[in-house]
Write an enzyme that holds these catalytic residues in place. Structure first.
Site, short mmCIF file in Angstrom:
data_model
loop_
_atom_site.label_atom_id
_atom_site.label_comp_id
_atom_site.label_asym_id
_atom_site.label_seq_id
_atom_site.Cartn_x
_atom_site.Cartn_y
_atom_site.Cartn_z
CE LYS A 144 40.28 44.30 42.99
NZ LYS A 144 39.83 43.89 41.64
CG ASP A 150 37.05 38.98 39.87
OD1 ASP A 150 36.75 39.77 40.68
OD2 ASP A 150 38.08 39.00 39.27
CD GLN A 187 41.47 45.38 38.69
OE1 GLN A 187 41.41 44.14 39.50
NE2 GLN A 187 40.61 46.12 38.62
N1 GUN Z 1 37.65 45.51 36.96
C1 GUN Z 1 36.76 46.59 37.75
N2 GUN Z 1 36.15 45.61 38.50
C2 GUN Z 1 36.70 44.67 38.83
C3 GUN Z 1 36.37 43.59 39.32
O1 GUN Z 1 35.40 43.51 40.24
N3 GUN Z 1 37.18 42.44 39.22
C4 GUN Z 1 38.24 42.31 38.03
N4 GUN Z 1 39.03 41.15 38.19
N5 GUN Z 1 38.49 43.43 37.40
C5 GUN Z 1 37.82 44.62 37.75
#
Ligand code: GUN
Length: 284
Positions: A53, A120, A97
């Site tokens: 990311k 998100d 995350q």
């Molecule tokens: N863990 C798995 N997928 C995601 C996501 O799209 N966003 C976040 N913050 N954590 C995740």
């Protein structure tokens, strides 16, 4: 043999769209969009995701910051960090995350992130916005899935879509997005009776359960578009999806691979969401 949908190539296209926008935004608003990614603990899969990311943010030319916190951090300390970022005018997007260590309440964390910085799309305000059909931040994976489906040229209106999985992150929101496009949507899950029969009704099949090889070719309608959201490790430690690729690819018209399908698109849509947050904050 079905065609492979190249999520990597499509994600690069989306990231390049963002990259082209950043200089004009900086020129107009005097600063670049800024994404902050928080990771708690040392979950190896999460570490790879957050690294990707931040790498993507760097690629687009926006600002980014990675905050790495110890597994032992208290819930209150994490919430304090989020509140500080909420108050920081130079920050446009905040991503924590998931999953988090068990002593931290994920719901509290999601609720604490300011809605306008919720890249998100997990905040209750954004979830409500999605289900009420309002302009809001859409979760990255479902948004990316729609781009992958659209890349096949399929017209969703009147088609049968089956979503296997009912998580808040993928299953539920992607079902709503498919509904918005006038597909007839079925949400199946671990307790669905005769999953194969349900899946065989699908013109578009989205599988997001986290069970390696759950969906096999005999469960797929010939010519269906198959989107595999799974990210599992098999016995040899190799990454694999929820769909048994070799048998499914024989039947599907289009299919996403794992890796190189949904994963890169999720990250690309996160870049788009960061720009959206930046723009909506600058309009205020
Ligand atoms: N863990 C798995 N997928 C995601 C996501 O799209 N966003 C976040 N913050 N954590 C995740």
């Amino acid at each position: 043999m079905g065609q492979i949908i190249d999520g990597k190539a499509l994600s690069l296209q989306v990231k390049d769209e963002v990259k082209a926008e950043v200089p004009a935004l900086e020129e107009k608003y005097g600063r670049k969009p800024c994404l902050v990614v928080i990771i708690v603990g040392e979950n190896p899969a999460s570490q790879v995701y957050v690294r990707n990311k931040v790498k993507a943010a760097e690629y687009t030319g926006m600002e980014s910051r990675l905050i790495e916190l110890a597994e032992s951090i208290s819930e209150e300390a994490l919430l304090g960090i989020i509140r500080d970022l909420n108050d920081d005018d130079s920050v446009d997007g905040i991503l924590v995350q998931l999953p988090l260590p068990s002593h931290i309440d994920e719901e509290k964390v999601i609720d604490t992130i300011a809605r306008e910085k919720d890249v998100d799309g997990f905040h209750p305000g954004n979830v409500a916005g999605l289900w009420l059909g309002k302009d809001c931040i859409v979760p990255c994976t479902p948004d990316g899935i729609m781009r992958l489906i659209d890349s096949t040229g399929i017209q969703l209106k009147g088609k049968n879509a089956v979503v296997v999985g009912r998580s808040n992150i993928v299953g539920k929101p992607v079902a709503k997005l498919l509904l918005d496009r006038h597909a007839t949507v079925t949400i199946a899950h671990s307790r669905t009776a005769d999953l194969g029969a349900v899946c065989r009704t699908a013109d578009v099949l989205v599988v997001a359960v986290g069970k390696a090889g759950l969906v096999t070719g005999d469960m797929i309608k010939p010519g269906a578009v198959v989107i595999d959201v799974g990210m599992n490790r098999n016995q040899e430690g190799k990454l694999c999806g929820d769909v048994d690729f070799p048998s499914a690819a024989e039947v599907a018209s289009y299919i996403t691979p794992v890796p190189g399908g949904v994963g890169p698109m999720t990250i690309a849509m996160l870049m788009k969401n960061t720009i959206r947050c930046f723009l909506s904050r600058n309009k205020e």
